[in-house]
Design an enzyme around this catalytic site. Structure first.
Site, PDB file in Angstrom:
ATOM      1  N   SER A   1     -32.946 -41.612  14.746  1.00 42.19           N
ATOM      2  CA  SER A   1     -34.057 -41.377  14.862  1.00 42.19           C
ATOM      3  C   SER A   1     -34.737 -40.928  13.233  1.00 42.19           C
ATOM      4  O   SER A   1     -34.672 -42.073  12.174  1.00 42.19           O
ATOM      5  CB  SER A   1     -34.108 -39.582  15.134  1.00 42.19           C
ATOM      6  OG  SER A   1     -35.921 -39.366  15.292  1.00 42.19           O
TER       7      SER A   1
ATOM      8  N   ASP B   1     -38.204 -43.495  25.028  1.00 49.92           N
ATOM      9  CA  ASP B   1     -38.264 -42.428  24.146  1.00 49.92           C
ATOM     10  C   ASP B   1     -39.120 -41.815  24.070  1.00 49.92           C
ATOM     11  O   ASP B   1     -40.371 -42.760  23.864  1.00 49.92           O
ATOM     12  CB  ASP B   1     -37.526 -43.100  22.309  1.00 49.92           C
ATOM     13  CG  ASP B   1     -37.406 -42.228  22.217  1.00 49.92           C
ATOM     14  OD1 ASP B   1     -37.970 -41.371  21.432  1.00 49.92           O
ATOM     15  OD2 ASP B   1     -35.863 -42.737  20.963  1.00 49.92           O
TER      16      ASP B   1
ATOM     17  N   HIS C   1     -34.193 -40.698  24.214  1.00 52.11           N
ATOM     18  CA  HIS C   1     -34.953 -40.629  22.952  1.00 52.11           C
ATOM     19  C   HIS C   1     -32.683 -39.909  22.029  1.00 52.11           C
ATOM     20  O   HIS C   1     -32.337 -38.873  22.567  1.00 52.11           O
ATOM     21  CB  HIS C   1     -35.132 -39.144  22.460  1.00 52.11           C
ATOM     22  CG  HIS C   1     -35.297 -39.435  20.459  1.00 52.11           C
ATOM     23  ND1 HIS C   1     -35.597 -39.992  19.582  1.00 52.11           N
ATOM     24  CD2 HIS C   1     -34.889 -38.603  19.545  1.00 52.11           C
ATOM     25  CE1 HIS C   1     -35.981 -40.347  18.755  1.00 52.11           C
ATOM     26  NE2 HIS C   1     -34.719 -38.343  18.299  1.00 52.11           N
TER      27      HIS C   1
END
Length: 221
Positions: free
Chosen positions: A115, A166, A198
């Site tokens: 991320s 995601d 995610h």
């Protein structure tokens, strides 16, 4: 050692002096403990690597806990670019000193990010000389993709892994990154995982192990 590399460590699995260094850069609102559990599995592929999962340099300003590499309060392109560059600049200085202390070079370094950590790893590895051997970016994005310069000789190989479901960082972010990397002549491998949100799944873990082994130990037998 700078606070920027303060965080949990693991390895080398084979014992002895590290021959490679793998940095695990966490996402916003987490800390180094979020990713260090990846090390034992990947350590089988790179048994002489030291894994470090540093805590981000700033307290998270979006939650009452966790750390961040840079603020996401203002998500304008200019502020995001400035934030990731500041984070990468700080890391580059500290990593350089650490590699020298360990008698290693940038070809012995791999950057892994999730991320916001993936954004930081991509910016650091592609825009801050001397770079690294490989970048593994999970559920991330390439900052300022339209301004990515052509890859220099010895540019790192890049692995992009992203869940199609995601809900935090859309998979399209990695597709944009892939196109920018191809334009810049960077070697890039991608995996878009159906149904994955995610996070990182077993396929991503396996691809990550192979990428680390290729970059740090040569092609697997």
């Amino acid at each position: 050692m700078s606070d920027r590399l303060d965080g949990p460590r693991w390895g080398p699995a084979a014992g002895g002096v590290p021959r490679q260094l793998v940095l695990l850069l966490h996402g916003v609102g987490a800390d180094g403990f979020d990713l260090i559990d990846l090390a034992p599995g990947w350590g089988k592929a790179v048994p002489h690597a030291l894994f470090i999962a540093p805590h981000g340099p700033e307290p998270c300003d979006l939650a009452p806990y966790g750390r961040q590499w840079f603020s996401l309060q203002d998500r304008s392109e200019a502020m995001m670019a400035a934030g990731v560059d500041a984070a990468a600049t700080g890391l580059a200085t500290t990593i350089g000193a650490m590699l020298r202390e360990m008698s290693l070079t940038h070809r012995d370094l791999a950057l892994v990010g999730f991320s916001q950590g993936a954004m930081t790893a991509l910016h650091l590895g592609l825009r801050h000389p001397p770079g690294c051997a490989a970048i593994l970016a999970f559920s991330g994005a390439l900052p300022s993709p339209t301004s990515l310069p052509p890859a220099p000789a010895g540019a790192p190989a890049v692995l992009l892994v992203h869940g199609e479901a995601d809900e935090v960082v859309p998979a399209e972010a990695s597709r944009i990154a892939e196109r920018a990397l191809i334009r810049a002549a960077v070697a890039v491998e991608t995996a878009f995982r159906p149904g994955l949100g995610h996070g990182i799944d077993e396929v991503g873990l396996s691809l990550g192990a192979l990428a680390l082994q290729r970059a740090l130990c040569g092609d697997p037998a």
